[in-house]
Scaffold this motif. Structure first.
Motif, PDB file in Angstrom:
ATOM      1  N   SER A 142       0.929  -1.165  -0.089  1.00 51.26           N
ATOM      2  CA  SER A 142      -0.064   0.138  -0.074  1.00 51.26           C
ATOM      3  C   SER A 142       0.909   1.387  -0.087  1.00 51.26           C
ATOM      4  CB  SER A 142      -0.970   0.112   1.259  1.00 51.26           C
ATOM      5  OG  SER A 142      -0.316   0.029   2.343  1.00 51.26           O
ATOM      6  N   GLU A 143       2.143   1.159   0.309  1.00 47.88           N
ATOM      7  CA  GLU A 143       3.075   2.325   0.442  1.00 47.88           C
ATOM      8  C   GLU A 143       3.686   2.545  -0.846  1.00 47.88           C
ATOM      9  OE1 GLU A 143       4.221   2.151   5.131  1.00 47.88           O
ATOM     10  OE2 GLU A 143       5.304   0.839   3.856  1.00 47.88           O
ATOM     11  N   ILE A 144       3.579   1.792  -2.015  1.00 45.34           N
ATOM     12  CA  ILE A 144       4.310   1.775  -3.047  1.00 45.34           C
ATOM     13  C   ILE A 144       3.355   2.557  -4.044  1.00 45.34           C
ATOM     14  CG2 ILE A 144       4.866   0.537  -5.337  1.00 45.34           C
ATOM     15  CD1 ILE A 144       6.669  -0.058  -3.097  1.00 45.34           C
ATOM     16  N   PRO A 145       3.664   3.725  -4.359  1.00 53.47           N
ATOM     17  CA  PRO A 145       2.936   4.550  -5.413  1.00 53.47           C
ATOM     18  C   PRO A 145       2.298   3.863  -6.664  1.00 53.47           C
ATOM     19  CG  PRO A 145       5.139   5.158  -5.610  1.00 53.47           C
ATOM     20  CD  PRO A 145       5.274   4.000  -4.928  1.00 53.47           C
ATOM     21  N   PHE A 146       1.217   4.457  -7.116  1.00 53.95           N
ATOM     22  CA  PHE A 146       0.785   3.848  -8.198  1.00 53.95           C
ATOM     23  C   PHE A 146       1.794   3.903  -9.621  1.00 53.95           C
ATOM     24  CE2 PHE A 146      -1.634   4.306 -12.425  1.00 53.95           C
ATOM     25  CZ  PHE A 146      -2.555   3.252 -12.232  1.00 53.95           C
ATOM     26  N   GLY A 147       2.028   2.731 -10.232  1.00 51.68           N
ATOM     27  CA  GLY A 147       2.872   2.617 -11.295  1.00 51.68           C
ATOM     28  C   GLY A 147       4.278   2.216 -10.817  1.00 51.68           C
ATOM     29  N   LYS A 155      10.584 -11.678  -7.584  1.00 52.55           N
ATOM     30  CA  LYS A 155      10.055 -11.270  -8.677  1.00 52.55           C
ATOM     31  C   LYS A 155       9.531  -9.920  -8.730  1.00 52.55           C
ATOM     32  CE  LYS A 155       8.733 -16.010  -9.986  1.00 52.55           C
ATOM     33  NZ  LYS A 155       7.608 -16.882 -10.001  1.00 52.55           N
ATOM     34  N   GLU A 156       9.589  -9.334  -9.884  1.00 54.60           N
ATOM     35  CA  GLU A 156       9.365  -7.738 -10.061  1.00 54.60           C
ATOM     36  C   GLU A 156       7.835  -7.662 -10.320  1.00 54.60           C
ATOM     37  OE1 GLU A 156      10.268  -4.230 -12.972  1.00 54.60           O
ATOM     38  OE2 GLU A 156      12.040  -4.538 -11.544  1.00 54.60           O
ATOM     39  N   TYR A 157       7.054  -6.529  -9.706  1.00 51.89           N
ATOM     40  CA  TYR A 157       5.821  -6.352  -9.969  1.00 51.89           C
ATOM     41  C   TYR A 157       5.703  -4.656 -10.188  1.00 51.89           C
ATOM     42  CZ  TYR A 157       4.685 -10.946  -8.584  1.00 51.89           C
ATOM     43  OH  TYR A 157       4.740 -12.295  -8.202  1.00 51.89           O
ATOM     44  N   ILE A 158       4.449  -4.349 -10.737  1.00 52.39           N
ATOM     45  CA  ILE A 158       4.055  -3.051 -10.945  1.00 52.39           C
ATOM     46  C   ILE A 158       2.808  -2.800 -10.025  1.00 52.39           C
ATOM     47  CG2 ILE A 158       3.499  -1.187 -12.459  1.00 52.39           C
ATOM     48  CD1 ILE A 158       4.971  -2.809 -14.596  1.00 52.39           C
ATOM     49  N   CYS A 169      -1.814  -5.908  -9.322  1.00 51.56           N
ATOM     50  CA  CYS A 169      -0.384  -5.738  -9.685  1.00 51.56           C
ATOM     51  C   CYS A 169      -0.185  -6.697 -10.816  1.00 51.56           C
ATOM     52  CB  CYS A 169       0.689  -6.102  -8.567  1.00 51.56           C
ATOM     53  SG  CYS A 169      -0.025  -5.128  -6.980  1.00 51.56           S
ATOM     54  N   THR A 170       0.905  -6.058 -11.746  1.00 53.36           N
ATOM     55  CA  THR A 170       1.298  -6.820 -12.881  1.00 53.36           C
ATOM     56  C   THR A 170       2.748  -7.275 -12.575  1.00 53.36           C
ATOM     57  OG1 THR A 170      -0.059  -5.545 -14.328  1.00 53.36           O
ATOM     58  CG2 THR A 170       1.588  -6.818 -15.385  1.00 53.36           C
ATOM     59  N   GLN A 171       2.797  -8.595 -12.847  1.00 55.10           N
ATOM     60  CA  GLN A 171       4.285  -9.148 -12.967  1.00 55.10           C
ATOM     61  C   GLN A 171       5.064  -8.866 -14.001  1.00 55.10           C
ATOM     62  OE1 GLN A 171       4.813 -13.466 -11.973  1.00 55.10           O
ATOM     63  NE2 GLN A 171       6.695 -13.356 -12.366  1.00 55.10           N
ATOM     64  N   PHE A 180      -2.741  -8.209  -4.583  1.00 49.98           N
ATOM     65  CA  PHE A 180      -2.034  -8.392  -3.361  1.00 49.98           C
ATOM     66  C   PHE A 180      -2.692  -7.459  -2.211  1.00 49.98           C
ATOM     67  CE2 PHE A 180       1.422  -8.926  -6.177  1.00 49.98           C
ATOM     68  CZ  PHE A 180       2.226  -9.836  -5.497  1.00 49.98           C
ATOM     69  N   GLN A 181      -2.769  -8.304  -0.985  1.00 49.03           N
ATOM     70  CA  GLN A 181      -3.422  -7.498   0.333  1.00 49.03           C
ATOM     71  C   GLN A 181      -2.636  -6.365   0.675  1.00 49.03           C
ATOM     72  OE1 GLN A 181      -5.665  -8.408   2.362  1.00 49.03           O
ATOM     73  NE2 GLN A 181      -6.055 -10.700   1.978  1.00 49.03           N
ATOM     74  N   GLU A 182      -3.251  -5.300   1.111  1.00 49.06           N
ATOM     75  CA  GLU A 182      -2.252  -3.842   1.168  1.00 49.06           C
ATOM     76  C   GLU A 182      -1.204  -3.848   2.394  1.00 49.06           C
ATOM     77  OE1 GLU A 182      -5.062  -0.807   3.178  1.00 49.06           O
ATOM     78  OE2 GLU A 182      -6.548  -2.297   2.792  1.00 49.06           O
ATOM     79  N   ALA A 183      -1.366  -4.843   3.240  1.00 45.17           N
ATOM     80  CA  ALA A 183      -0.467  -5.174   4.312  1.00 45.17           C
ATOM     81  C   ALA A 183       0.877  -6.083   3.868  1.00 45.17           C
ATOM     82  CB  ALA A 183      -1.052  -5.347   5.474  1.00 45.17           C
ATOM     83  N   THR A 184       1.005  -6.492   2.474  1.00 48.27           N
ATOM     84  CA  THR A 184       1.873  -7.516   2.177  1.00 48.27           C
ATOM     85  C   THR A 184       3.172  -6.708   2.093  1.00 48.27           C
ATOM     86  OG1 THR A 184       0.226  -8.611   0.879  1.00 48.27           O
ATOM     87  CG2 THR A 184       2.538  -9.002   0.149  1.00 48.27           C
ATOM     88  N   PRO A 185       4.339  -7.155   2.956  1.00 48.95           N
ATOM     89  CA  PRO A 185       5.477  -6.732   2.977  1.00 48.95           C
ATOM     90  C   PRO A 185       6.349  -6.970   1.591  1.00 48.95           C
ATOM     91  CG  PRO A 185       5.666  -8.475   4.374  1.00 48.95           C
ATOM     92  CD  PRO A 185       4.099  -8.472   3.868  1.00 48.95           C
ATOM     93  N   VAL A 186       6.780  -5.841   1.096  1.00 49.52           N
ATOM     94  CA  VAL A 186       7.583  -6.022  -0.338  1.00 49.52           C
ATOM     95  C   VAL A 186       8.849  -5.191  -0.403  1.00 49.52           C
ATOM     96  CG1 VAL A 186       5.563  -6.410  -1.640  1.00 49.52           C
ATOM     97  CG2 VAL A 186       6.293  -4.251  -1.363  1.00 49.52           C
TER      98      VAL A 186
END
Length: 189
Positions: A142-147, A155-158, A169-171, A180-186
């Motif tokens: 949830s802390e990652i900005p849109f895009g 693996k990398e996601y957008i 999210c797109t792989q 992804f749940q908003e609280a997923t740690p990434v």
């Protein structure tokens, strides 16, 4: 670490009331704990807990799984996280709800969660975030900005738009979409 030291006596009372095997496992990404009983009803039920949980997270997870044991002992065929489990979970948590077991800022979050507890702690992002011990190089999806891009399981996601409680999210490698749940740690890229 285990559970908070102030919870030991009360936890021992629970363990003395019903036979159960406690198992501490390595960290699991998808769950913090698990309850297992034999299908035949013979044998000792087992509760497994991730050994790397913070003391408050360990306590909450232990009582979550203990509530499954109580539902199983009732012999009723009910949903695993249904009304009976919620009542058992809330009742079993009551003796533990104090500042000795949960920091002052965490108690109101636990209280809100217990009003209608969910199957997965990730469904309560505020509490999950407070209980999770993030490392310096992680944040929540949830802390990652849109895009913005992030790594999850190498693996990398957008990150795209939010859909109710999850982010689409797109792989990057195959353009497949995941929620992804908003609280997923990434790990941010």
């Amino acid at each position: 670490d285990g559970i908070p030291s102030g919870a030991h006596q009360e936890a021992l009372k629970l363990l003395d009331s019903h036979p159960v095997t406690l198992h501490f496992s390595k960290s699991r990404l998808t769950k913090w704990g698990h309850f297992k009983a034999s299908r035949s009803g013979l044998g000792t039920p087992q509760i497994s807990l991730n050994r790397d949980l913070s003391p408050p997270a360990m306590l909450l997870t232990f009582v979550h799984e203990w509530a499954h044991l109580l539902v199983w002992k009732s012999g009723k065929k009910v949903p695993p996280h249904g009304t009976l489990w919620k009542v058992c979970f809330r009742d079993a948590m009551l003796p533990f709800l104090n500042e000795g077991n949960f920091p002052n800022d965490l108690l109101p979050k636990v209280d809100r969660y217990l009003r209608n507890p969910s199957a997965a702690i990730t469904s309560a992002p505020e509490l999950y975030h407070a209980l999770s011990e993030k490392t310096e190089n992680t944040c929540l999806v949830s802390e990652i900005p849109f895009g913005g891009t992030f790594l999850f399981r190498k693996k990398e996601y957008i990150r795209l738009e939010k859909r109710r409680t999850r982010y689409r999210c797109t792989q990057s490698s195959n353009n497949r979409q995941y929620l992804f749940q908003e609280a997923t740690p990434v790990s941010p890229c």
